[in-house]
Design a protein around this motif. Sequence first.
Motif, mmCIF file in Angstrom:
data_model
loop_
_atom_site.group_PDB
_atom_site.id
_atom_site.type_symbol
_atom_site.label_atom_id
_atom_site.label_comp_id
_atom_site.label_asym_id
_atom_site.label_seq_id
_atom_site.Cartn_x
_atom_site.Cartn_y
_atom_site.Cartn_z
ATOM 1 N N ALA A 151 0.727 -1.245 -0.114
ATOM 2 C CA ALA A 151 0.045 0.169 0.081
ATOM 3 C C ALA A 151 0.768 1.263 -0.234
ATOM 4 O O ALA A 151 1.875 1.232 0.682
ATOM 5 N N ILE A 152 0.507 2.129 -0.693
ATOM 6 C CA ILE A 152 1.233 3.404 -0.809
ATOM 7 C C ILE A 152 0.143 4.199 0.060
ATOM 8 O O ILE A 152 -1.044 4.458 -0.112
ATOM 9 N N PHE A 153 0.552 4.656 1.351
ATOM 10 C CA PHE A 153 -0.128 5.263 2.486
ATOM 11 C C PHE A 153 0.090 6.692 2.459
ATOM 12 O O PHE A 153 0.892 7.328 3.168
ATOM 13 N N TRP A 154 -0.865 7.375 1.770
ATOM 14 C CA TRP A 154 -0.751 8.872 1.770
ATOM 15 C C TRP A 154 -1.714 9.402 2.602
ATOM 16 O O TRP A 154 -2.513 10.220 2.286
ATOM 17 N N ASP A 155 -1.448 9.140 3.962
ATOM 18 C CA ASP A 155 -2.431 9.762 4.862
ATOM 19 C C ASP A 155 -1.520 9.514 6.277
ATOM 20 O O ASP A 155 -0.374 9.122 6.369
ATOM 21 N N LYS A 156 -2.248 10.211 7.268
ATOM 22 C CA LYS A 156 -1.282 10.343 8.589
ATOM 23 C C LYS A 156 -2.247 9.739 9.779
ATOM 24 O O LYS A 156 -2.186 9.862 10.790
ATOM 25 N N ASP A 157 -2.948 8.955 9.264
ATOM 26 C CA ASP A 157 -4.170 8.098 10.005
ATOM 27 C C ASP A 157 -3.121 6.788 10.586
ATOM 28 O O ASP A 157 -3.243 5.750 10.017
#
Length: 284
Positions: A54-60
């Motif tokens: 996964a490309i995780f483009w969040d700060k969750d």
Amino acid sequence: MDVLLVTNAFLTGTSFTHLTHALMAASVQQHVRLVHYTNVQLLANMPDGLPGQAIFWDKDIRLAQLLEMQGLRLYNSAQAIADCDDKTLTYLRLLPHNIPMPETLLCPMTFPGVGYTDFSFVEHAAQRLGLPMVIKEGCGSFGEQVYLAHTIAEAQDILARIGAKPALFQRFVSEAHGQDIRVYVVDGVAIAAIKRSGPAGNFRSNVAGGGSAAPHTLTAEQQSLALCACKALGLDFGGVDLLLSKDGPLVCEVNSNAHFKALQEITGVNPADHILRMVRKAAL
């Protein structure tokens, strides 16, 4: 090859939509099928059979940790994102690696509803770092939550408004006033850099805040410092902000989810292409 793309459901501005579109377009070139979910969609109803990457483009961070517990390889990892999202943690992670940074003091912790009943530590910070000094909230983006205190009274007022959130003090690098170097790193390579200048009279250099930028050719020292910072934080990709001090470059901040719209327009380099190439290479 399928790869999950995770973005935040509540951030829909131009810079955010540009990121998503750029990544989706780059995935076609790299023969990768991006399966796009927001954090809301995943947390509300986690689907079965998610891709292994996964490309995780969040700060969750909690969602990132949940996905890692299910065996997904995240770019960037939950730990790397957490360490970059909080500037106080970034400082602590970089410190053992002897990476040059502006002299920094951590702000003592207090509690909501209590605040600071004794501000003597502010006077100590001012004596150590000098005035004006920079005060940063641990979490903030686009140059927001970063302040310049010219007096002890001003510093106390800033901290009273910050409240119980993590914060730090930094020595103000006057010779770098309103300017920095943004270095974009992907897979251990500095792929592009820009020199940013803030609006007149503003000590911050963010383009999103009305500043300007131009292409920048990195020196060997600047490039090495940016790469060392990303390695120390375990980043697969990210943006490193350097201050040009009289004693050499200093790491100001490191961003795990660095936006690249301005950098792409100015340099012609598209970080999305490099990120998708890295993900595909890792899966082979």
